[in-house]
Design an enzyme around this catalytic site. Structure first.
Site, mmCIF file in Angstrom:
data_model
loop_
_atom_site.group_PDB
_atom_site.id
_atom_site.type_symbol
_atom_site.label_atom_id
_atom_site.label_comp_id
_atom_site.label_asym_id
_atom_site.label_seq_id
_atom_site.Cartn_x
_atom_site.Cartn_y
_atom_site.Cartn_z
ATOM 1 N N ASP A 51 12.597 0.651 -7.931
ATOM 2 C CA ASP A 51 13.492 1.053 -6.841
ATOM 3 C C ASP A 51 14.421 -0.100 -6.462
ATOM 4 O OD1 ASP A 51 11.677 -0.568 -5.522
ATOM 5 O OD2 ASP A 51 11.152 0.900 -3.979
ATOM 6 N N SER A 52 14.262 -1.237 -7.150
ATOM 7 C CA SER A 52 15.238 -2.327 -7.034
ATOM 8 C C SER A 52 16.607 -1.853 -7.509
ATOM 9 C CB SER A 52 14.794 -3.550 -7.846
ATOM 10 O OG SER A 52 14.471 -3.169 -9.174
ATOM 11 N N LYS A 119 4.292 3.730 -10.147
ATOM 12 C CA LYS A 119 3.948 2.565 -9.315
ATOM 13 C C LYS A 119 4.230 2.914 -7.859
ATOM 14 C CE LYS A 119 6.572 -1.375 -9.112
ATOM 15 N NZ LYS A 119 6.868 -1.437 -7.666
ATOM 16 N N GLU A 192 3.483 -9.425 -5.628
ATOM 17 C CA GLU A 192 4.829 -9.986 -5.406
ATOM 18 C C GLU A 192 4.853 -10.914 -4.193
ATOM 19 O OE1 GLU A 192 8.036 -7.108 -5.228
ATOM 20 O OE2 GLU A 192 9.485 -8.649 -4.609
HETATM 21 O O1 KIV Z 1 11.558 -2.327 -7.999
HETATM 22 C C1 KIV Z 1 11.263 -3.370 -8.590
HETATM 23 O O2 KIV Z 1 12.068 -3.952 -9.360
HETATM 24 C C2 KIV Z 1 9.942 -3.936 -8.381
HETATM 25 C C3 KIV Z 1 9.645 -5.281 -8.975
HETATM 26 C C4 KIV Z 1 10.297 -6.352 -8.203
HETATM 27 C C5 KIV Z 1 8.194 -5.495 -9.125
HETATM 28 O O3 KIV Z 1 9.136 -3.330 -7.751
#
Ligand code: KIV
Length: 274
Positions: A51-52, A119, A192
């Site tokens: 979700d980044s 996730k 994280e």
């Molecule tokens: O969304 C993402 O990129 C993440 C990573 C930073 C682990 O959750």
């Protein structure tokens, strides 16, 4: 290449069994087919459709605005690249917090879009969701520590695990979160933004592999956001390292194109039809 050396599709059982300092896991984010094929060719074990996407692709301040539709769309694009790496689909904010039914329904949507494991962020407070998704036969990866979806509770993206006591984000609570994620069926967990010694301690307590970001070198694997790894991000965060400077390379390529258009050099006869 001999048959033995040929890389094969990375699977969930292989992920769950990878807990060895001799064979650390590598995970990188990707959000579309082109970059998924690039990171896959680089040999990563896992591609995270994170979700980044909100911050690195949509230009948002945090990840809270990402919808299920956005995540399905990006998972579909990554799956279209048919990577050998395992595709991890991130459940966005609001897609699992309110009920186990939402958690299962939205996990099913990501799997139908092409994810191979989902996730979600949180520990003790999302145990029921992890158990329910796992019971629906969908593999789960946990995510504890600096959980960007807890942006407002944390007061921004702040390093966690530095405080005593039992409150969310404290050292003790993170250990409890990690154990809860494991006990409820997750087959791996992202850690994280926590001190390196705490991440190592958690890694040693768990039977499932840990994948760190901003969590030191003691985890069973590492994850980076692709834009940070490739130097596409406008700024470098303390816990990231650009392994290339693609932002500079791309900018100068565009500058050269603009100059050639303005000077009339482009297109030349070689690239024109007669
Ligand atoms: O969304 C993402 O990129 C993440 C990573 C930073 C682990 O959750």
């Amino acid at each position: 290449m001999s048959g033995e050396n040929q890389r094969k599709k990375f699977t969930v059982p292989q992920l769950a069994a990878r807990k060895s300092p001799a064979q650390k896991l590598s995970m990188v984010t990707a959000y579309d087919a082109t970059f998924a094929s690039i990171v896959d060719a680089g040999g990563v074990d896992l591609i995270l459709v994170g979700d980044s996407v909100a911050t690195v692709m949509q230009g948002q301040r945090n990840t809270l605005g990402v919808s299920m539709e956005h995540m399905e769309y990006h998972v579909q694009m990554v799956a279209a690249a048919k990577p050998l790496a395992l595709i991890v689909g991130d459940l966005p904010f609001g897609s699992y917090q309110s009920s186990v039914q939402d958690a299962v329904r939205n996990s099913v949507r990501l799997i139908k879009a092409g994810a191979e494991i989902v996730k979600l962020e949180g520990g003790v407070h999302v145990c029921a969701q992890i158990a329910a998704i796992t019971a629906a036969d969908i593999p789960v990866m946990g995510h504890i520590g600096l959980t960007p979806q807890s942006y407002h509770r944390m007061g921004g993206n702040k390093i966690q695990g530095r405080t005593a006591g039992a409150a969310a984000g404290s050292k003790n609570r993170l250990i409890e979160d990690a154990l809860a994620v494991q006990e409820n069926g997750a087959c791996a967990v992202v850690i994280e933004g926590v001190p390196a010694d705490l991440a190592s301690d958690i890694t040693q307590r768990l039977a499932i592999p840990t994948i760190g970001i901003g969590a030191g070198n003691g985890c069973d694997g590492q994850v980076l956001v692709m834009h940070d790894l490739l130097g596409l991000s406008p700024r470098v965060l303390t816990f990231t390292k650009p392994y290339a400077q693609l932002r500079d390379i791309a900018t100068s390529a565009v500058q050269q194109y603009v100059e050639e258009v303005r000077s009339g050099e482009w297109p030349d006869t070689e690239h024109s039809f007669s």
